[in-house]
Scaffold this motif. Structure first.
Motif, PDB file in Angstrom:
ATOM      1  N   ASP A 171     -34.658 -54.303  -6.921  1.00  0.00           N
ATOM      2  CA  ASP A 171     -36.401 -54.217  -6.133  1.00  0.00           C
ATOM      3  C   ASP A 171     -36.996 -53.712  -7.198  1.00  0.00           C
ATOM      4  O   ASP A 171     -37.909 -52.675  -7.399  1.00  0.00           O
ATOM      5  N   ASP A 172     -36.636 -53.481  -8.628  1.00  0.00           N
ATOM      6  CA  ASP A 172     -37.710 -52.953  -9.599  1.00  0.00           C
ATOM      7  C   ASP A 172     -37.935 -53.990 -10.864  1.00  0.00           C
ATOM      8  O   ASP A 172     -37.182 -55.171 -11.315  1.00  0.00           O
ATOM      9  N   SER A 173     -38.996 -54.209 -10.846  1.00  0.00           N
ATOM     10  CA  SER A 173     -39.855 -55.569 -11.636  1.00  0.00           C
ATOM     11  C   SER A 173     -39.654 -54.477 -13.084  1.00  0.00           C
ATOM     12  O   SER A 173     -40.615 -53.638 -13.074  1.00  0.00           O
ATOM     13  N   SER A 174     -39.361 -55.142 -14.136  1.00  0.00           N
ATOM     14  CA  SER A 174     -39.070 -54.105 -15.746  1.00  0.00           C
ATOM     15  C   SER A 174     -39.351 -55.153 -16.836  1.00  0.00           C
ATOM     16  O   SER A 174     -38.538 -55.867 -16.590  1.00  0.00           O
ATOM     17  N   ILE A 175     -40.628 -54.530 -17.269  1.00  0.00           N
ATOM     18  CA  ILE A 175     -40.682 -55.166 -18.783  1.00  0.00           C
ATOM     19  C   ILE A 175     -40.686 -54.392 -19.674  1.00  0.00           C
ATOM     20  O   ILE A 175     -41.508 -53.773 -19.358  1.00  0.00           O
ATOM     21  N   ALA A 176     -39.557 -54.586 -20.896  1.00  0.00           N
ATOM     22  CA  ALA A 176     -39.674 -52.870 -21.468  1.00  0.00           C
ATOM     23  C   ALA A 176     -39.733 -54.243 -23.269  1.00  0.00           C
ATOM     24  O   ALA A 176     -39.310 -55.544 -23.849  1.00  0.00           O
ATOM     25  N   LEU A 177     -40.092 -53.247 -24.687  1.00  0.00           N
ATOM     26  CA  LEU A 177     -40.319 -54.331 -25.732  1.00  0.00           C
ATOM     27  C   LEU A 177     -38.884 -53.228 -26.623  1.00  0.00           C
ATOM     28  O   LEU A 177     -39.797 -51.637 -26.569  1.00  0.00           O
ATOM     29  N   THR A 178     -38.030 -53.468 -26.972  1.00  0.00           N
ATOM     30  CA  THR A 178     -37.730 -52.456 -27.893  1.00  0.00           C
ATOM     31  C   THR A 178     -37.983 -53.095 -29.385  1.00  0.00           C
ATOM     32  O   THR A 178     -37.800 -53.972 -29.719  1.00  0.00           O
ATOM     33  N   ASN A 179     -37.918 -52.165 -30.715  1.00  0.00           N
ATOM     34  CA  ASN A 179     -37.663 -52.669 -31.892  1.00  0.00           C
ATOM     35  C   ASN A 179     -36.209 -52.947 -32.371  1.00  0.00           C
ATOM     36  O   ASN A 179     -35.508 -51.761 -32.316  1.00  0.00           O
ATOM     37  N   ILE A 180     -35.805 -54.043 -32.605  1.00  0.00           N
ATOM     38  CA  ILE A 180     -34.918 -54.239 -33.052  1.00  0.00           C
ATOM     39  C   ILE A 180     -34.074 -53.438 -34.164  1.00  0.00           C
ATOM     40  O   ILE A 180     -32.846 -53.083 -34.468  1.00  0.00           O
ATOM     41  N   GLU A 188     -42.208 -50.085 -25.346  1.00  0.00           N
ATOM     42  CA  GLU A 188     -43.143 -50.127 -24.064  1.00  0.00           C
ATOM     43  C   GLU A 188     -41.703 -50.437 -23.387  1.00  0.00           C
ATOM     44  O   GLU A 188     -40.716 -50.813 -23.404  1.00  0.00           O
ATOM     45  N   HIS A 189     -42.317 -49.416 -22.242  1.00  0.00           N
ATOM     46  CA  HIS A 189     -41.092 -49.436 -20.823  1.00  0.00           C
ATOM     47  C   HIS A 189     -42.238 -49.707 -19.186  1.00  0.00           C
ATOM     48  O   HIS A 189     -42.906 -49.085 -18.892  1.00  0.00           O
ATOM     49  N   LEU A 190     -42.433 -50.929 -19.319  1.00  0.00           N
ATOM     50  CA  LEU A 190     -43.237 -50.785 -17.851  1.00  0.00           C
ATOM     51  C   LEU A 190     -42.102 -51.325 -16.712  1.00  0.00           C
ATOM     52  O   LEU A 190     -41.076 -52.177 -16.723  1.00  0.00           O
ATOM     53  N   LYS A 191     -42.153 -50.739 -15.182  1.00  0.00           N
ATOM     54  CA  LYS A 191     -41.936 -50.902 -14.385  1.00  0.00           C
ATOM     55  C   LYS A 191     -42.349 -50.945 -13.186  1.00  0.00           C
ATOM     56  O   LYS A 191     -43.399 -49.484 -13.072  1.00  0.00           O
ATOM     57  N   ILE A 192     -42.652 -51.608 -12.022  1.00  0.00           N
ATOM     58  CA  ILE A 192     -43.461 -51.094 -10.839  1.00  0.00           C
ATOM     59  C   ILE A 192     -42.021 -51.449  -9.706  1.00  0.00           C
ATOM     60  O   ILE A 192     -40.880 -52.221  -9.459  1.00  0.00           O
ATOM     61  N   SER A 193     -41.630 -50.102  -9.087  1.00  0.00           N
ATOM     62  CA  SER A 193     -40.837 -50.485  -8.085  1.00  0.00           C
ATOM     63  C   SER A 193     -41.724 -50.590  -6.483  1.00  0.00           C
ATOM     64  O   SER A 193     -42.007 -50.662  -6.788  1.00  0.00           O
ATOM     65  N   GLN A 194     -40.278 -51.365  -6.027  1.00  0.00           N
ATOM     66  CA  GLN A 194     -40.735 -51.703  -4.630  1.00  0.00           C
ATOM     67  C   GLN A 194     -40.253 -50.738  -3.487  1.00  0.00           C
ATOM     68  O   GLN A 194     -40.101 -51.439  -2.428  1.00  0.00           O
ATOM     69  N   GLU A 195     -40.247 -49.679  -4.060  1.00  0.00           N
ATOM     70  CA  GLU A 195     -38.988 -48.857  -2.818  1.00  0.00           C
ATOM     71  C   GLU A 195     -39.685 -48.747  -1.890  1.00  0.00           C
ATOM     72  O   GLU A 195     -39.413 -48.974  -0.442  1.00  0.00           O
ATOM     73  N   ILE A 196     -41.038 -48.850  -1.601  1.00  0.00           N
ATOM     74  CA  ILE A 196     -41.661 -48.187  -0.646  1.00  0.00           C
ATOM     75  C   ILE A 196     -41.965 -49.248   0.169  1.00  0.00           C
ATOM     76  O   ILE A 196     -41.477 -48.956   1.031  1.00  0.00           O
ATOM     77  N   ARG A 256     -40.770 -62.022  -3.654  1.00  0.00           N
ATOM     78  CA  ARG A 256     -42.516 -61.731  -3.378  1.00  0.00           C
ATOM     79  C   ARG A 256     -42.944 -60.823  -4.185  1.00  0.00           C
ATOM     80  O   ARG A 256     -44.091 -61.530  -5.099  1.00  0.00           O
ATOM     81  N   LEU A 257     -42.641 -60.077  -3.860  1.00  0.00           N
ATOM     82  CA  LEU A 257     -43.331 -59.232  -5.567  1.00  0.00           C
ATOM     83  C   LEU A 257     -42.852 -59.460  -6.731  1.00  0.00           C
ATOM     84  O   LEU A 257     -43.753 -58.880  -7.368  1.00  0.00           O
ATOM     85  N   HIS A 258     -42.052 -59.851  -7.048  1.00  0.00           N
ATOM     86  CA  HIS A 258     -41.392 -59.775  -8.915  1.00  0.00           C
ATOM     87  C   HIS A 258     -42.438 -60.444  -8.742  1.00  0.00           C
ATOM     88  O   HIS A 258     -42.421 -60.618  -9.981  1.00  0.00           O
ATOM     89  N   ALA A 259     -43.109 -61.756  -8.562  1.00  0.00           N
ATOM     90  CA  ALA A 259     -43.387 -62.648  -8.852  1.00  0.00           C
ATOM     91  C   ALA A 259     -44.706 -62.631  -9.143  1.00  0.00           C
ATOM     92  O   ALA A 259     -45.654 -63.121  -9.856  1.00  0.00           O
ATOM     93  N   VAL A 260     -45.646 -61.400  -7.740  1.00  0.00           N
ATOM     94  CA  VAL A 260     -47.132 -60.662  -8.304  1.00  0.00           C
ATOM     95  C   VAL A 260     -46.988 -59.595  -9.347  1.00  0.00           C
ATOM     96  O   VAL A 260     -47.502 -59.963 -10.169  1.00  0.00           O
ATOM     97  N   LYS A 315     -34.625 -40.923 -16.681  1.00  0.00           N
ATOM     98  CA  LYS A 315     -36.086 -42.540 -16.543  1.00  0.00           C
ATOM     99  C   LYS A 315     -35.331 -43.673 -17.142  1.00  0.00           C
ATOM    100  O   LYS A 315     -35.511 -44.406 -16.503  1.00  0.00           O
ATOM    101  N   TYR A 316     -33.485 -43.889 -17.163  1.00  0.00           N
ATOM    102  CA  TYR A 316     -32.895 -45.067 -17.482  1.00  0.00           C
ATOM    103  C   TYR A 316     -31.693 -44.904 -16.577  1.00  0.00           C
ATOM    104  O   TYR A 316     -30.577 -45.741 -16.447  1.00  0.00           O
ATOM    105  N   CYS A 317     -31.543 -43.878 -15.937  1.00  0.00           N
ATOM    106  CA  CYS A 317     -30.829 -44.306 -15.115  1.00  0.00           C
ATOM    107  C   CYS A 317     -30.792 -45.279 -13.662  1.00  0.00           C
ATOM    108  O   CYS A 317     -29.618 -46.171 -13.257  1.00  0.00           O
ATOM    109  N   SER A 318     -31.698 -46.032 -13.235  1.00  0.00           N
ATOM    110  CA  SER A 318     -31.797 -46.718 -12.192  1.00  0.00           C
ATOM    111  C   SER A 318     -32.091 -47.849 -13.202  1.00  0.00           C
ATOM    112  O   SER A 318     -32.134 -47.104 -14.238  1.00  0.00           O
ATOM    113  N   ASP A 319     -32.766 -48.624 -12.609  1.00  0.00           N
ATOM    114  CA  ASP A 319     -32.919 -50.677 -13.176  1.00  0.00           C
ATOM    115  C   ASP A 319     -33.953 -50.273 -13.686  1.00  0.00           C
ATOM    116  O   ASP A 319     -34.821 -50.177 -13.407  1.00  0.00           O
TER     117      ASP A 319
END
Ligand code: KG4
Ligand code: ZN
Length: 341
Positions: A12-21, A28-36, A51-55, A297-301
Motif C-alpha cells: 500500500d505504498d507507492s514509492s520511487i527513489a533515485l540513488t547514486n550508484i 530522491e525518495h518519493l512516497k505516497i502512502s495509501q494508509e488512510i 488503482r491507487l498505485h496506477a494514479v 523512515k526506511y523501516c516501512s516499505d
C-alpha cells in the motif's frame, strides 16, 4: 552522476527513489502512502491498492524527469506482495527500461528490507536478522550478498499481521502496529496473562495465531461485561506486546546461542517498534553482538531499499531480461531458503 531508479509497489505504498550508484547517496525518495484509504476497511484491499498505485506512480515519476539522462538502470519489486499492486510497478519499470534503453533489475522485497540497513553506506556483514513485516516473520543469516540462509519462519500469521488484527478487533484502524505500540505505552503489561506461543516447544519457529485468538477471547469477554474501557484497551495492547516480545526473544535466543555473526538487526515494518527494539538490544548485549538499526523512515516499505539492493546487482552486471520480467517470475522470486547463488 550515475543513478538507479527504483520502484516499490508491493502493498500500500507507492514509492520511487533515485540513488547514486557510485557513492550510495539517496538523491530522491518519493512516497505516497495509501494508509488512510485502506484504514476504513481495517486492512489493505488489493483492487483499491492497485488503482491507487496506477494514479500515484506516474505522478511521482513526473517529478523525476530532470534526472532521466542520468539513469543507468531501473529496479522494481517483483515479489512477494499483492500481485495486482506489484504489477503496477513492474509495468512502469518495463516502460522506463525500454524508453531509456537501460537494464532492468527485478528485486525480492525481502532483500530490500535487509539492505535498508545499508542505505547510504557499505554493508556490515555477516549479519543475523529478524525480518518482521506485515507478510513475514523470519530469522535469516546473511553471510554476504550471495549467501543468505533462512533459520526460522512463522507457521501461521506474521508479527505485523497479528498487530494489525488485534487493532482491527479493537476497531482502532490500520496499520495496527503503530497504534498498538502507542496505546501499550499507557497500559499495564502484566494485567492480562496472554500465553507465550510455543513456550514449551523445542521448535525454532514462530506462531502468532494462538496468541491472537487469546486476545480475541479476552476482548469478547470484556465487551460482554461492559468493561472494555480505554484503560482496558491500553492494557490489552501492552500485554499482547509483552507476549509477542517474549516469544520473539525466546526463539531468537536459541539461534543466538549457535550463531557467531558479528551483527544483528531487526528489519521490516515492525522494526519501527521501540519496545521490540529495546528488548533485542539487551539480548545483543548479552551475546556480544553489535545491533544495527534501520533509519526510522526506511523501516516501512520504500523504494530506496529496493534501489540499495539493486546497486549490488548493478555492480555485478546482474540484470533481468526485459522481455521476460514479470510479477513473481524473476530469478529473485523464490522464497529465501538457503540462497547461495
Ligand atoms: O514492511 P512493511 O511496511 O510492509 C510489508 O512488507 O508487509 O510492514 C508493515 C507492517 C504492518 O503490519 C504494520 O502494522 C507493522 O508493519 N508496523 C508495526 C509498527 N509500524 C509498522 N508493528 C509494530 N510496531 C510498529 N511501530
Ligand atoms: Zn515490506
Amino acid at each position: 552522476m550515475n543513478l538507479i531508479l527504483s520502484i516499490e509497489s508491493s502493498c500500500d505504498d507507492s514509492s520511487i527513489a533515485l540513488t547514486n550508484i557510485d557513492n550510495l547517496e539517496v538523491v530522491e525518495h518519493l512516497k505516497i502512502s495509501q494508509e488512510i484509504e485502506h484504514s476504513k476497511y481495517g486492512g489493505v484491499v488489493p483492487e483499491l491498492a492497485s488503482r491507487l498505485h496506477a494514479v500515484a506512480l506516474p505522478k511521482l515519476l513526473e517529478k523525476l524527469k530532470p534526472y532521466f539522462k542520468n539513469i543507468k538502470a531501473v529496479a522494481v519489486t517483483t515479489h512477494p506482495g499483492l500481485s495486482v499492486s506489484l504489477h503496477e510497478g513492474v509495468a512502469m519499470a518495463k516502460s522506463i527500461s525500454a524508453f531509456l534503453e537501460v537494464p532492468i533489475i527485478g528485486v525480492n522485497h525481502l532483500y530490500g528490507h535487509i539492505y535498508s540497513l545499508f542505505i547510504g553506506k557499505n554493508e556490515s556483514l555477516p549479519l543475523l536478522t529478524l525480518l518482521v513485516s506485515g507478510g513475514h516473520t523470519q530469522v535469516l543469516r546473511v553471510k554476504d550478498f550471495n549467501n543468505m540462509e533462512l533459520l526460522a519462519t512463522t507457521m501461521d500469521d506474521s508479527v505485523g499481521e497479528a498487530y494489525d488484527k488485534v487493532a482491527k478487533m479493537l476497531n482502532l484502524g490500520y496499520p495496527g502496529g503503530p497504534i498498538i505500540e502507542k496505546l501499550a505505552l499507557k497500559g499495564e503489561r502484566d494485567r492480562f496473562n496472554f500465553p507465550i506461543p510455543m513456550q514449551n516447544s523445542p521448535l525454532v519457529a514462530f506462531s502468532l495465531s494462538g496468541l491472537k485468538n487469546a486476545v480475541r477471547l479476552k476482548i469478547e469477554e470484556l465487551r460482554e461485561s461492559n468493561s472494555l474501557d480505554e484503560q482496558a484497551i491500553c492494557d490489552i495492547a501492552a500485554s499482547f506486546e509483552k507476549a509477542v516480545v517474549k516469544h520473539l526473544l525466546q526463539k531468537s535466543k536459541k539461534i543466538f546461542k549457535k550463531d557467531n555473526s558479528k551483527y544483528f538487526a531487526i528489519v521490516g515494518g515492525v522494526s519501527a517498534n521501540s519496545y521490540i527494539k529495546s528488548n533485542f538490544k539487551k539480548l545483543c548485549k548479552e551475546f556480544g553482538k553489535v545491533m544495527l538499526e534501520v533509519d526510522l523512515k526506511y523501516c516501512s516499505d520504500n523504494a530506496v531499499m529496493i534501489g540499495r539492493w539493486a546497486i549490488e546487482r548493478y555492480k555485478r552486471r546482474d540484470f533481468d531480461n526485459l522481455d521476460s520480467i514479470k510479477v513473481g517470475a524473476t530469478k529473485e522470486c523464490r522464497e529465501i531458503v538457503s540462497s547461495t547463488k
